[in-house]
Design an enzyme around this catalytic site. Structure first.
Site, mmCIF file in Angstrom:
data_model
loop_
_atom_site.group_PDB
_atom_site.id
_atom_site.type_symbol
_atom_site.label_atom_id
_atom_site.label_comp_id
_atom_site.label_asym_id
_atom_site.label_seq_id
_atom_site.Cartn_x
_atom_site.Cartn_y
_atom_site.Cartn_z
ATOM 1 C CE LYS A 1 -21.390 20.709 21.368
ATOM 2 N NZ LYS A 1 -20.713 21.837 20.665
ATOM 3 N N GLY B 1 -21.834 12.598 15.101
ATOM 4 C CA GLY B 1 -20.458 12.967 15.389
ATOM 5 C C GLY B 1 -19.580 11.733 15.399
ATOM 6 C CB SER B 2 -16.179 11.184 16.670
ATOM 7 O OG SER B 2 -16.208 11.327 18.074
ATOM 8 N N GLY C 1 -16.149 7.748 18.939
ATOM 9 C CA GLY C 1 -15.571 7.840 20.267
ATOM 10 C C GLY C 1 -16.399 8.687 21.212
ATOM 11 C CB VAL C 2 -17.918 12.073 20.898
ATOM 12 C CG1 VAL C 2 -18.931 12.915 21.674
ATOM 13 C CG2 VAL C 2 -16.603 12.837 20.778
ATOM 14 C CD GLU D 1 -24.253 9.428 10.489
ATOM 15 O OE1 GLU D 1 -23.132 8.903 10.346
ATOM 16 O OE2 GLU D 1 -24.518 10.582 10.152
ATOM 17 C CB CYS E 1 -20.535 10.156 8.149
ATOM 18 S SG CYS E 1 -22.162 10.829 7.815
ATOM 19 C CD GLU F 1 -15.091 8.535 10.320
ATOM 20 O OE1 GLU F 1 -16.122 8.867 9.716
ATOM 21 O OE2 GLU F 1 -15.033 8.460 11.565
#
Length: 548
Positions: A214, A267-268, A270-271, A295, A329, A427
């Site tokens: 994805k 990605g983040s 939180g996700v 990561e 990042c 961030e």
């Protein structure tokens, strides 16, 4: 399955072309940009090798010119997601039988196609839709992606060659079967690096797994071109399934599948935390414990010792904070400057920043471009407004922006009196650097402060000519960064030289670009064969038993 006695030699890193004015590569790139801008793309979902077009589409937006799209891409619905799971599970039956020799050959062919036939088209796609200048694009979608393909093939053959030290012992033979995971791997990839987009599905596939990929909606064009390269290189239908669409929709279905065997994510935070929670809640559903590799975020630092060179520090801060608009990042996001150097560093930075202004990537000499989308623009500008209204912060450089034509924000430096000011801790993922100035004799306290300020642990650097200061920083900041740099900016990890990853809230630190990452995508089986099995249950110690 068996593996041929074949070993890929240690590769060399792909050279980065200069694209100097008048060079043949610059002319070839300009032609690729013109061709890409002249056509309208209609990018399909690819499942089991078949192209599928759905009723749900989304525009391919150019961040520097958001009213003019390059076309559309199709998004998966519930139906296509389930088809992708079925395709992956069907393909794995034959794919895991393919020898490492042939899998390595496919990866090496993909690298050759990327660096020759498709080099300029890939660069054009990454520049136009992800907003990278030519140098950042060349480093990313060509050099790093080629390095991932070649070095992963090398590391794979190294892994398969690792066998027990005592293959023949005590009348038996021992060996290790490096099996792929029992199920499929779900690869969720970010917008900011085309190479990460390609490596996250590629590395598990190379180790015999099948993958659902994805991509981020803001990087679909370059990722689609990589998918076509993988197909042309010979990766069979269903090994990698390309499923653009809503992250929530795809995740809600995929994470419920009993055949989920692994997650490869960038990605983040939180996700990633949400995905881990959902996996934990569904752990009894799965046929095997899923491997979770991720990561995530970073709040990357530069600590400067009074012995450092001011001009070197200024150059590192400008490059580290503002290359690719700070959308890395690993980008330098907070800096600690000694009072004795601060004026010289700020003066040098000011001179450099006068030469930098936001421009479209089609201006081939541009250093600085637009941020990725409106959501990102609005989030970054909100941080800048908070800094402008705070008594604890001062905007030294930049601070402005406009999204009328493109999502352009000026490279911004904030000076704060509070080492825990909002922009020192959170961030931002944009072109914002926050600086705290400390008394020269407080260096050791600053190291402790740097270590404890952020929940992240991705990248960081120390600038000092005093070696004892370097040693103290390396020791005190041991867990503050998974990639630690001495007298260099905290960005620019190279495959095969600085494997990338961090811990704490920055991820699982499974080091993309090394053997360590590939080991996560296999499930070893130990096999012992005995040549002359015993025919009795008795052992020598049992002879001559005496009763007491």
């Amino acid at each position: 399955m068996t593996h041929a006695l074949f070993s890929v030699p240690l590769p060399k890193n792909e050279p980065v072309l200069d694209y100097a004015p008048g060079s043949p590569e610059r002319a070839a790139l300009q032609q690729a940009l013109d061709e890409m801008l002249s056509q309208k793309w209609d990018i399909p979902v690819i499942i089991g090798g078949k192209e599928i077009r759905t009723a749900s589409t989304q525009r391919l937006v150019q961040p520097h010119d958001h009213k003019n799209s390059l076309g559309v891409f199709h998004q998966v619905t519930d139906k296509e997601i389930r088809l992708a799971v079925e395709a992956a599970m069907t393909a794995r039956k034959e794919w895991e039988k393919v020898s490492s020799t042939h899998r390595a050959a496919m990866a090496l062919k993909a690298a050759e196609l990327l660096t020759t036939k498709y080099r300029y088209q890939m660069n054009a796609a990454t520049m136009l839709v992800q907003g990278k200048n030519i140098y950042q694009s060349e480093i990313d979608c060509i050099a790093e992606m080629a390095d991932f393909l070649r070095f992963n093939a090398y590391y794979m053959t190294q892994i398969y060659s690792e066998q027990p030290p005592y293959i023949l012992a005590n009348g038996s033979m021992n060996r290790t079967d490096h099996r792929p995971l029992e199920g499929f791997v779900f690869a969720v990839t970010p917008f900011n690096f085309t190479a990460i987009g390609g490596n996250l599905p590629l590395s598990p596939a190379l180790m015999g797994n099948t993958v659902l990929w994805k991509p981020a909606s803001t990087s679909v064009l370059s990722n689609y071109l990589l998918m076509k390269i993988f197909q042309e290189a010979g990766f069979p239908d269903g090994v990698i399934n390309f499923i653009p669409g809503s992250g929530r929709l795809v995740g809600d279905i995929v994470l419920q599948s009993p055949d989920l065997a692994g997650i490869h994510f960038t990605g983040s935070t939180g996700v990633f935390n949400h995905m881990w929670t959902v996996i934990g809640q569904n752990i009894s559903r799965y046929k095997t414990y899923p491997r979770i590799v991720g990561e995530t975020g970073g709040k990357d630092f530069v600590v400067v010792h009074p012995s450092a060179d001011a001009l070197q520090v200024a150059a590192a801060l400008v490059r580290g904070a503002f290359e690719y608009q700070g959308q890395k990042c690993s980008a330098a996001s907070r800096a600690y400057l000694p009072a004795s150097l601060s004026a010289a560093v700020f003066h040098a930075m000011g001179s450099m920043l006068k030469e930098i202004s936001p421009e479209p990537p089609t201006v081939l000499g541009a250093f600085f471009n637009a941020v990725i989308d409106e959501k990102s623009y609005d989030s970054i500008m909100a941080y800048l407004e908070k800094a402008k209204s705070s008594k604890d912060a001062e905007i030294l450089f930049g601070g402005g922006g406009s999204k009328e034509k493109g999502y352009f924000i000026q490279p911004t430096v904030i000076l704060t009196k509070d080492p825990h000011f909002l922009t020192m801790e959170e961030e931002i993922f944009g072109p914002v650097l926050t600086v705290y100035v400390y008394d020269d004799d407080a260096f050791d306290q600053i190291l402790d402060l740097c270590d404890s300020t952020s929940p992240y642990g991705l990248t960081g650097s120390i600038f000092a000519r005093d070696r004892s200061a370097v040693v103290r920083a390396e020791e005190k900041l041991r867990y503050a960064a998974g990639n630690f740099y001495i007298n260099d900016k905290p960005t620019g990890a190279v495959v095969g030289q600085q494997p990338f990853g961090g811990s704490r809230a920055s991820g699982t630190n499974d080091k993309a670009g090394s053997k360590l990452n590939l080991l996560r995508w296999i499930s070893p089986r130990t096999i012992k064969e005995t040549f002359n099995p015993p025919q009795s249950h008795t052992y020598p110690f049992m002879g001559g038993k005496q009763a007491h």
